[in-house]
Design a protein around this motif. Structure first.
Motif, mmCIF file in Angstrom:
data_model
loop_
_atom_site.group_PDB
_atom_site.id
_atom_site.type_symbol
_atom_site.label_atom_id
_atom_site.label_comp_id
_atom_site.label_asym_id
_atom_site.label_seq_id
_atom_site.Cartn_x
_atom_site.Cartn_y
_atom_site.Cartn_z
ATOM 1 N N ILE A 166 0.855 -1.053 0.010
ATOM 2 C CA ILE A 166 -0.141 0.056 0.045
ATOM 3 C C ILE A 166 0.776 1.261 -0.037
ATOM 4 C CG2 ILE A 166 -1.527 1.306 1.306
ATOM 5 C CD1 ILE A 166 -2.857 -1.628 2.189
ATOM 6 N N ALA A 167 2.081 1.178 0.792
ATOM 7 C CA ALA A 167 2.556 2.494 0.789
ATOM 8 C C ALA A 167 3.290 2.630 -0.386
ATOM 9 C CB ALA A 167 3.718 2.247 2.098
ATOM 10 N N ARG A 168 3.954 1.628 -1.105
ATOM 11 C CA ARG A 168 4.748 1.676 -2.141
ATOM 12 C C ARG A 168 3.921 2.179 -3.618
ATOM 13 N NH1 ARG A 168 8.595 -3.628 -2.283
ATOM 14 N NH2 ARG A 168 10.223 -2.553 -0.915
ATOM 15 N N ALA A 169 2.593 1.656 -3.346
ATOM 16 C CA ALA A 169 1.617 2.153 -4.601
ATOM 17 C C ALA A 169 0.812 3.415 -4.278
ATOM 18 C CB ALA A 169 0.453 0.870 -4.558
ATOM 19 N N PHE A 170 0.657 3.896 -3.307
ATOM 20 C CA PHE A 170 -0.353 5.161 -2.862
ATOM 21 C C PHE A 170 0.831 6.219 -2.639
ATOM 22 C CE2 PHE A 170 -3.358 1.868 -2.606
ATOM 23 C CZ PHE A 170 -4.333 2.542 -3.618
ATOM 24 N N GLY A 171 2.079 5.758 -2.076
ATOM 25 C CA GLY A 171 3.045 6.782 -1.586
ATOM 26 C C GLY A 171 4.015 7.467 -2.586
ATOM 27 N N GLU A 172 4.927 8.223 -2.374
ATOM 28 C CA GLU A 172 5.762 8.681 -3.086
ATOM 29 C C GLU A 172 7.003 8.101 -3.416
ATOM 30 O OE1 GLU A 172 8.655 11.392 -0.319
ATOM 31 O OE2 GLU A 172 6.491 11.808 0.171
ATOM 32 N N ASP A 173 7.220 6.865 -2.878
ATOM 33 C CA ASP A 173 8.588 5.954 -3.194
ATOM 34 C C ASP A 173 8.181 4.655 -3.362
ATOM 35 O OD1 ASP A 173 10.920 4.790 -3.054
ATOM 36 O OD2 ASP A 173 11.371 5.990 -1.064
ATOM 37 N N ARG A 174 8.260 4.409 -4.521
ATOM 38 C CA ARG A 174 7.942 3.025 -5.065
ATOM 39 C C ARG A 174 8.922 1.741 -4.367
ATOM 40 N NH1 ARG A 174 3.917 1.663 -9.313
ATOM 41 N NH2 ARG A 174 2.852 3.369 -9.062
ATOM 42 N N ASP A 175 9.974 2.503 -3.702
ATOM 43 C CA ASP A 175 11.012 1.632 -3.409
ATOM 44 C C ASP A 175 11.357 1.552 -1.723
ATOM 45 O OD1 ASP A 175 11.963 0.403 -5.786
ATOM 46 O OD2 ASP A 175 13.241 2.407 -6.168
ATOM 47 N N ALA A 176 10.056 2.182 -1.296
ATOM 48 C CA ALA A 176 9.998 2.154 0.428
ATOM 49 C C ALA A 176 10.515 0.905 0.905
ATOM 50 C CB ALA A 176 8.692 2.665 0.699
ATOM 51 N N ALA A 177 11.069 1.144 2.063
ATOM 52 C CA ALA A 177 11.790 -0.078 2.861
ATOM 53 C C ALA A 177 10.679 -0.810 3.668
ATOM 54 C CB ALA A 177 12.935 0.251 3.552
ATOM 55 N N ALA A 178 9.948 0.015 4.350
ATOM 56 C CA ALA A 178 8.983 -0.434 5.459
ATOM 57 C C ALA A 178 7.842 0.211 5.556
ATOM 58 C CB ALA A 178 9.688 -0.738 6.720
ATOM 59 N N ALA A 179 6.930 0.003 6.110
ATOM 60 C CA ALA A 179 5.446 0.512 6.625
ATOM 61 C C ALA A 179 4.659 -0.136 7.625
ATOM 62 C CB ALA A 179 4.569 0.561 5.209
ATOM 63 N N VAL A 180 4.208 0.681 8.633
ATOM 64 C CA VAL A 180 3.379 0.287 9.560
ATOM 65 C C VAL A 180 1.995 1.090 9.484
ATOM 66 C CG1 VAL A 180 3.421 0.145 12.320
ATOM 67 C CG2 VAL A 180 5.793 -0.263 11.008
#
Length: 103
Positions: free
Chosen positions: A28-42
């Motif tokens: 969800i973080a990668r798809a909706f956020g600013e960074d497709r390579d995000a490392a983690a999300a909580v």
């Protein structure tokens, strides 16, 4: 006015998402956020308008991501699951991944 869920609902949903669906949080973080390579999300919260995630970006910086529920505003705890599943499905679509079946 945005609906606020009680502490028990928040604890249940957040515990489930962070303990059992940490990979989904990251999708969800990668798809909706600013960074497709995000490392983690909580997942850190949610209300009647959407969910909130604390994201570790690929450069290690933290970011807060607020994503509105696809179906619009909600007021019932049972609706939270439906909306998170919809976010997951949309995240898979945006990232070109095959979503797993939902029970």
């Amino acid at each position: 006015m945005t609906h606020l869920f009680d502490d028990a609902a928040r604890a249940g949903v957040l515990g489930h998402m962070n303990d059992d669906h940490s990979d989904d949080n990251l999708l969800i973080a990668r798809a909706f956020g600013e960074d497709r390579d995000a490392a983690a999300a909580v997942m850190t919260g949610f209300d009647g308008d959407g969910g909130t995630w604390l994201v570790e970006l690929s450069d290690g910086a933290p970011a807060t991501l607020k994503v509105p529920w696809p179906g619009g505003a909600i007021t019932e705890r049972r609706e939270v699951r439906r909306e998170i599943v919809a976010l997951y499905d949309e995240a898979c679509l945006r990232l070109g991944l095959e979503p797993r079946p939902h029970a």
